[in-house]
Design a protein around this motif. Sequence first.
Motif, PDB file in Angstrom:
ATOM      1  N   ILE A  60      44.090  13.793  36.976  1.00 23.99           N
ATOM      2  CA  ILE A  60      44.837  13.296  38.129  1.00 23.99           C
ATOM      3  C   ILE A  60      44.603  11.799  38.293  1.00 23.99           C
ATOM      4  N   LEU A  61      45.689  11.068  38.472  1.00 26.74           N
ATOM      5  CA  LEU A  61      45.608   9.647  38.801  1.00 26.74           C
ATOM      6  C   LEU A  61      45.857   9.488  40.293  1.00 26.74           C
ATOM      7  N   ASP A  62      44.872   8.927  40.983  1.00 28.17           N
ATOM      8  CA  ASP A  62      45.028   8.613  42.411  1.00 28.17           C
ATOM      9  C   ASP A  62      45.178   7.103  42.508  1.00 28.17           C
ATOM     10  N   LEU A  63      46.421   6.661  42.596  1.00 31.89           N
ATOM     11  CA  LEU A  63      46.710   5.230  42.618  1.00 31.89           C
ATOM     12  C   LEU A  63      46.617   4.701  44.044  1.00 31.89           C
ATOM     13  N   ALA A  64      46.210   3.433  44.183  1.00 29.53           N
ATOM     14  CA  ALA A  64      45.944   2.839  45.498  1.00 29.53           C
ATOM     15  C   ALA A  64      44.878   3.660  46.218  1.00 29.53           C
ATOM     16  N   ALA A  65      43.864   4.057  45.455  1.00 30.80           N
ATOM     17  CA  ALA A  65      42.823   4.946  45.982  1.00 30.80           C
ATOM     18  C   ALA A  65      41.854   4.238  46.910  1.00 30.80           C
ATOM     19  N   GLY A  66      41.849   2.914  46.902  1.00 31.21           N
ATOM     20  CA  GLY A  66      40.953   2.184  47.793  1.00 31.21           C
ATOM     21  C   GLY A  66      39.505   2.510  47.526  1.00 31.21           C
ATOM     22  N   THR A  67      38.824   2.997  48.544  1.00 27.60           N
ATOM     23  CA  THR A  67      37.398   3.297  48.423  1.00 27.60           C
ATOM     24  C   THR A  67      37.129   4.699  47.877  1.00 27.60           C
ATOM     25  N   GLY A  68      38.181   5.414  47.500  1.00 26.95           N
ATOM     26  CA  GLY A  68      38.006   6.735  46.909  1.00 26.95           C
ATOM     27  C   GLY A  68      38.004   7.882  47.895  1.00 26.95           C
ATOM     28  N   THR A  69      38.269   7.600  49.171  1.00 26.76           N
ATOM     29  CA  THR A  69      38.311   8.673  50.169  1.00 26.76           C
ATOM     30  C   THR A  69      39.346   9.723  49.802  1.00 26.76           C
ATOM     31  N   LEU A  80      39.652  16.061  36.938  1.00 25.34           N
ATOM     32  CA  LEU A  80      39.177  14.810  36.354  1.00 25.34           C
ATOM     33  C   LEU A  80      40.026  13.693  36.949  1.00 25.34           C
ATOM     34  N   VAL A  81      39.543  13.090  38.015  1.00 27.88           N
ATOM     35  CA  VAL A  81      40.348  12.144  38.776  1.00 27.88           C
ATOM     36  C   VAL A  81      39.953  10.706  38.459  1.00 27.88           C
ATOM     37  N   VAL A  82      40.966   9.851  38.335  1.00 32.78           N
ATOM     38  CA  VAL A  82      40.766   8.415  38.193  1.00 32.78           C
ATOM     39  C   VAL A  82      41.219   7.773  39.495  1.00 32.78           C
ATOM     40  N   ALA A  83      40.309   7.075  40.165  1.00 29.40           N
ATOM     41  CA  ALA A  83      40.631   6.361  41.403  1.00 29.40           C
ATOM     42  C   ALA A  83      40.981   4.926  41.025  1.00 29.40           C
ATOM     43  N   ALA A  84      42.256   4.581  41.109  1.00 30.07           N
ATOM     44  CA  ALA A  84      42.723   3.265  40.660  1.00 30.07           C
ATOM     45  C   ALA A  84      43.218   2.442  41.835  1.00 30.07           C
ATOM     46  N   ALA A 117      49.442  10.689  30.169  1.00 31.51           N
ATOM     47  CA  ALA A 117      47.986  10.837  30.252  1.00 31.51           C
ATOM     48  C   ALA A 117      47.537  11.777  31.368  1.00 31.51           C
ATOM     49  N   PHE A 118      48.386  12.013  32.375  1.00 32.11           N
ATOM     50  CA  PHE A 118      47.948  12.754  33.558  1.00 32.11           C
ATOM     51  C   PHE A 118      48.816  13.978  33.836  1.00 32.11           C
ATOM     52  N   ASP A 119      48.171  15.001  34.399  1.00 31.88           N
ATOM     53  CA  ASP A 119      48.887  16.198  34.847  1.00 31.88           C
ATOM     54  C   ASP A 119      49.547  15.969  36.201  1.00 31.88           C
ATOM     55  N   ALA A 120      48.971  15.076  36.981  1.00 35.58           N
ATOM     56  CA  ALA A 120      49.531  14.763  38.299  1.00 35.58           C
ATOM     57  C   ALA A 120      49.165  13.336  38.667  1.00 35.58           C
ATOM     58  N   VAL A 121      50.069  12.679  39.384  1.00 37.01           N
ATOM     59  CA  VAL A 121      49.801  11.342  39.913  1.00 37.01           C
ATOM     60  C   VAL A 121      50.106  11.356  41.400  1.00 37.01           C
ATOM     61  N   THR A 122      49.346  10.598  42.148  1.00 38.80           N
ATOM     62  CA  THR A 122      49.550  10.552  43.586  1.00 38.80           C
ATOM     63  C   THR A 122      49.228   9.159  44.113  1.00 38.80           C
ATOM     64  N   ILE A 123      49.900   8.792  45.169  1.00 40.41           N
ATOM     65  CA  ILE A 123      49.645   7.503  45.810  1.00 40.41           C
ATOM     66  C   ILE A 123      49.857   7.684  47.307  1.00 40.41           C
ATOM     67  N   THR A 144      52.740  10.261  33.344  1.00 39.18           N
ATOM     68  CA  THR A 144      52.680  11.677  33.727  1.00 39.18           C
ATOM     69  C   THR A 144      53.256  12.532  32.606  1.00 39.18           C
ATOM     70  N   ARG A 145      52.570  13.594  32.253  1.00 37.41           N
ATOM     71  CA  ARG A 145      53.053  14.459  31.166  1.00 37.41           C
ATOM     72  C   ARG A 145      54.333  15.179  31.606  1.00 37.41           C
ATOM     73  N   PRO A 146      55.177  15.587  30.660  1.00 34.04           N
ATOM     74  CA  PRO A 146      56.353  16.377  31.011  1.00 34.04           C
ATOM     75  C   PRO A 146      55.953  17.642  31.777  1.00 34.04           C
ATOM     76  N   GLY A 147      56.597  17.855  32.899  1.00 33.06           N
ATOM     77  CA  GLY A 147      56.240  18.993  33.745  1.00 33.06           C
ATOM     78  C   GLY A 147      55.167  18.681  34.764  1.00 33.06           C
ATOM     79  N   GLY A 148      54.539  17.499  34.619  1.00 33.21           N
ATOM     80  CA  GLY A 148      53.555  17.076  35.612  1.00 33.21           C
ATOM     81  C   GLY A 148      54.238  16.673  36.909  1.00 33.21           C
TER      82      GLY A 148
END
Length: 234
Positions: A60-69, A80-84, A117-123, A144-148
């Motif tokens: 999972i990509l968490d974009l604009a994650a800031g401090t990771g909250t 497996l989350v990436v806080a970006a 690269a990711f199963d899901a992305v969120t912002i 995002t992968r196809p179907g993600g």
Amino acid sequence: MVDTGRARATLAKRRADVAAMFDGVAARYDLVNDLLTGGLDRGWRRAVVAAVAPEPGQRILDLAAGTGTSSKPFADAGALVVAADLSLGMLQVGAERQPQLTFVNADALALPFADAAFDAVTISFGLRNVEDTDAALAELRRVTRPGGRIVICEFSTPTFAPLRWLYANVALRALPLIARLSASNPIAYEYLAESILAWPAQRPLADKLAAAGWRDVSWKNLTGGIVALHRAVA
């Protein structure tokens, strides 16, 4: 030398200005958000987690994650989350508070990740601050992968006319005044109010998602449409 403690972004949303502004509010960002929303932000973030529905091993990509909250619940679920984030200041505060998370400095318009690269992305509450919304949605689609899936949580347009008027003419106008009592850079919250008023309503944002290649686009209004949760599939 830039005074990051008083830095201000404008509706031009130049990346250096946006990053410097968030650098300046990083230390108290989560606390001030909680105070300004009366704790409503916690419910909005729970709705994001429910929409993403993280599972162990998912990327999972968490974009604009800031401090990771916003990232921690995904990690707690075993994903497996990436806080970006674009702001190094926010990432530094996040790394101190959430050392178990993986933080990456990333520009939404040029993400440093491979295709699919990711199963899901969120912002959450970050897309509004990007210089080019359409390009960012296309870039998120690329990684995002196809179907993600994508989940976007953002301030939006209240659906009930009286609430819409009160929100635009009372609540948002009062925001900078309230922030002066609690924020290290109240000027940043003037930009916040301006950017919310200038942001597209629910349907136009859904149309942007579809134009960027996302399918099965839908949205759910939270708190009467003050916030909207957009979802789509790659």
